[in-house]
Design an enzyme around this catalytic site. Structure first.
Site, PDB file in Angstrom:
ATOM      1  CE1 TYR A  71      22.330   4.555  16.919  1.00 44.51           C
ATOM      2  CE2 TYR A  71      21.981   6.871  16.401  1.00 44.51           C
ATOM      3  CZ  TYR A  71      21.490   5.654  16.841  1.00 44.51           C
ATOM      4  OH  TYR A  71      20.167   5.543  17.180  1.00 44.51           O
ATOM      5  CG  PHE A 127       4.874  -7.054  -3.821  1.00 43.95           C
ATOM      6  CD1 PHE A 127       5.106  -8.154  -4.629  1.00 43.95           C
ATOM      7  CD2 PHE A 127       5.461  -7.028  -2.562  1.00 43.95           C
ATOM      8  CE1 PHE A 127       5.894  -9.198  -4.187  1.00 43.95           C
ATOM      9  CE2 PHE A 127       6.254  -8.071  -2.120  1.00 43.95           C
ATOM     10  CZ  PHE A 127       6.471  -9.156  -2.933  1.00 43.95           C
ATOM     11  CG  ASP A 128       2.440 -10.744  -1.972  1.00 48.81           C
ATOM     12  OD1 ASP A 128       2.876 -10.246  -3.016  1.00 48.81           O
ATOM     13  OD2 ASP A 128       2.742 -11.862  -1.574  1.00 48.81           O
ATOM     14  CG  ASP A 218       6.466  -1.232  -5.354  1.00 48.73           C
ATOM     15  OD1 ASP A 218       7.712  -1.388  -5.339  1.00 48.73           O
ATOM     16  OD2 ASP A 218       5.681  -2.051  -4.856  1.00 48.73           O
ATOM     17  CB  ALA A 220      11.021  -3.649  -6.436  1.00 48.53           C
ATOM     18  CE  LYS A 261      11.937  -8.027  -4.585  1.00 42.90           C
ATOM     19  NZ  LYS A 261      10.976  -7.306  -3.780  1.00 42.90           N
ATOM     20  CG  HIS A 453       2.201 -19.626   0.158  1.00 46.01           C
ATOM     21  ND1 HIS A 453       1.307 -18.696   0.648  1.00 46.01           N
ATOM     22  CD2 HIS A 453       3.339 -18.945  -0.088  1.00 46.01           C
ATOM     23  CE1 HIS A 453       1.897 -17.516   0.681  1.00 46.01           C
ATOM     24  NE2 HIS A 453       3.131 -17.629   0.244  1.00 46.01           N
TER      25      HIS A 453
HETATM   26  C1  LIG Z   1       9.796  -7.318  -3.077  1.00 48.96           C
HETATM   27  C2  LIG Z   1       8.813  -6.260  -3.371  1.00 48.96           C
HETATM   28  C3  LIG Z   1       8.304  -5.428  -2.364  1.00 48.96           C
HETATM   29  C4  LIG Z   1       8.628  -5.634  -0.902  1.00 48.96           C
HETATM   30  O1  LIG Z   1       9.956  -5.481  -0.653  1.00 48.96           O
HETATM   31  P1  LIG Z   1      10.763  -6.299   0.477  1.00 48.96           P
HETATM   32  O2  LIG Z   1      12.147  -5.803   0.290  1.00 48.96           O
HETATM   33  O3  LIG Z   1      10.590  -7.748   0.197  1.00 48.96           O
HETATM   34  O4  LIG Z   1      10.178  -5.896   1.783  1.00 48.96           O
HETATM   35  C5  LIG Z   1       7.422  -4.439  -2.728  1.00 48.96           C
HETATM   36  N1  LIG Z   1       7.051  -4.265  -4.005  1.00 48.96           N
HETATM   37  C6  LIG Z   1       7.513  -5.046  -5.003  1.00 48.96           C
HETATM   38  C7  LIG Z   1       7.063  -4.809  -6.400  1.00 48.96           C
HETATM   39  C8  LIG Z   1       8.397  -6.078  -4.719  1.00 48.96           C
HETATM   40  O5  LIG Z   1       8.822  -6.863  -5.702  1.00 48.96           O
END
Ligand SMILES: *Cc1c(COP(=O)(O)O)cnc(C)c1O
Length: 461
Positions: A71, A127-128, A218, A220, A261, A453
């Site tokens: 933990y 990103f969304d 960001d 990813a 990613k 969608h």
């Molecule tokens: C996938 C992604 C996110 C969100 O990450 P999750 O792991 O799906 O919560 C944020 N920003 C970018 C650019 C992404 O591709």
């Protein structure tokens, strides 16, 4: 040698169940012509997303067995923390279950919600989930992509860049006090997976710091972005991708990371911070919603897989194979006359369904028609990014407004498919091109009020 081979051997295989066209016809009908409703076992090549779909290496699986599930104070956390600190240089590394959890914590800390004017977070393109988390706490998410980034067929090296002049203007008009942080997304996912140049990142950082605004990434797809810098930006051709990635992170005051990613793992993320006061607040929130600071939302075994994944993703043989196989697919289908967003991005090919199927009007969903045809012809699963995803129904008139573009995205899982899979994709597109005039649009017959969608039902016209 000219041929770029997959820089790995296959030790474990996951069978693909072959299907016939007749079977796929029935499967599509049962799924109401929505690929999100098709069972994964019925898909031959799944290009729905590159998120959480990577194949892990033998060393990552060894790490999974070696995961320490304590933990508090797990050795797997300390390994993860050491690797991530070496990569990013950030003072505090806060593990989360995925990217959006890091976003939620960051924006709760950074955005003031009481009194004063509405706060603003600029980005090259949000990103969304990033946008949604900003809006959820009452702030405004603003996209500032460069103009060149908006033209699909224009070939430019860094179409993911932020428009720095617009950023300056925004700060001048709104005042720095309204902007709690400036963010840049690498690569620019919502804009075709296009990379951001080091020059642009430095420019954004300089503007942010001149106005005493924290600068965030960001991150990813940091490794794919770093590799594009090596390939395309003067002065970086002889640097290692690892050194470029380290340089990128050291421009920033912090980052959010979806490790699904470029973490080469199936789950994970983190929030990186230099500000100790913010880190303290972030850990308090982390305990509330994710878990204790030495595991966050993850298991010890996940942390091991990520520590190893962040190393492997920077190997240049891997990146060469990855970027080249996507580019190869893009070149082949361009030669077949299929319009795509150019140049090919780091993780996906985006086909322009509006230009490819001009006889299907936007509100009959040309992207959905193409997605369905790809599945029918070859069992390939892609995703529509057009009016099905972004079209809006006016609640008063019931009239629907189409999206700006009608794209179909083919996102490539990391290390999962080989050259013959890619050649199969090209052959499938050849088939689709041959009879594209016969394709018909769709009518949406059931939908939810938001994020329609994922669950919508369709009927062919
Ligand atoms: C996938 C992604 C996110 C969100 O990450 P999750 O792991 O799906 O919560 C944020 N920003 C970018 C650019 C992404 O591709």
């Amino acid at each position: 040698m000219r041929t770029i081979i997959e820089p790995f051997k296959i030790k474990v295989v996951e069978p693909i169940r072959m299907t016939t066209r007749e079977e796929r016809e029935k499967i599509l009908l049962a799924a109401h012509y929505n690929p999100f409703l098709i069972h994964a076992k019925d898909v031959l090549i799944d290009l729905l997303t590159d998120s959480g779909t990577a194949a892990m290496s033998s060393k990552q699986w060894a790490g999974v067995m070696d995961g320490d599930e304590s933990y508090a104070g797990s050795k797997s956390f300390y390994r993860f923390e050491r690797v991530v600190k070496e990569l990013t240089g950030f003072h505090s590394i806060i593990p989360t279950h995925q990217g959006r959890a890091a976003e939620k914590i960051l924006f709760h800390i950074a955005i003031r919600t009481n009194g004063s004017a509405q706060q603003i977070i600029p980005n090259n393109t949000h990103f969304d989930t990033t946008r949604a988390n900003i809006e959820y706490v009452g702030a405004k998410a603003i996209d500032l992509p460069i103009e060149e980034g908006k033209k699909p067929s224009l070939r430019r090296p860094f179409k993911g860049n932020m428009d720095l002049e617009k950023l300056e203007n925004l700060i001048r008009e709104e005042g720095a006090s309204k902007i709690p942080l400036i963010m840049v997304t690498i690569t620019n996912n919502s804009n075709g997976g296009q990379p951001v140049s080091m020059e642009n990142l430095k420019g954004a950082r300089d503007i942010a710091h001149r106005h005493k605004i924290p600068f965030f990434l960001d991150a990813a797809r940091f490794a794919e972005n770093a590799y594009f810098i090596k390939l395309r930006e003067a002065g970086y051709e002889n640097k290692s991708v690892e050194a470029i990635a380290q340089e990128i992170f050291r421009l920033a005051d912090g980052c959010t990371m979806s490790a699904k990613k470029d973490g080469l793992a199936n789950m994970g993320g983190f929030l990186g911070l230099n500000d100790r006061h913010w880190a303290q607040k972030a850990r308090a929130l982390l305990i509330l919603t994710e878990g204790f600071p030495t595991y966050g939302g993850l298991s010890g075994r996940d942390l091991e897989a990520l520590a190893q994944g962040f190393k492997e993703v920077l190997e240049e043989d891997y990146l060469r194979y990855r970027i080249r196989s996507i580019e190869y697919f893009g070149e082949k289908i361009l030669a077949l006359g299929v319009p795509i967003v150019e140049p090919p991005g780091g993780h996906a090919i985006y086909m322009d369904a509006k230009a490819f199927l001009p006889h299907i009007p936007p509100l009959e969903y040309p992207g959905q028609a193409l997605v369905n045809e790809l599945y029918l012809v070859a069992g390939i699963r892609a995703v529509e990014i057009g009016s099905v995803m972004f079209g809006k129904v006016d609640p008063k008139t019931g009239q629907e407004k189409s999206a700006e573009m009608e794209l179909v995205r083919l996102a490539f899982p990391r290390r999962v498919y080989t050259q013959s899979h890619v050649d199969y994709l090209v052959e499938a597109m050849e088939e689709v091109v041959k009879h594209k005039k016969k394709l018909r649009g769709f009518r949406m017959v059931a939908q939810e009020p938001s994020l329609r969608h994922f669950t919508a039902h369709f009927e062919p016209l």
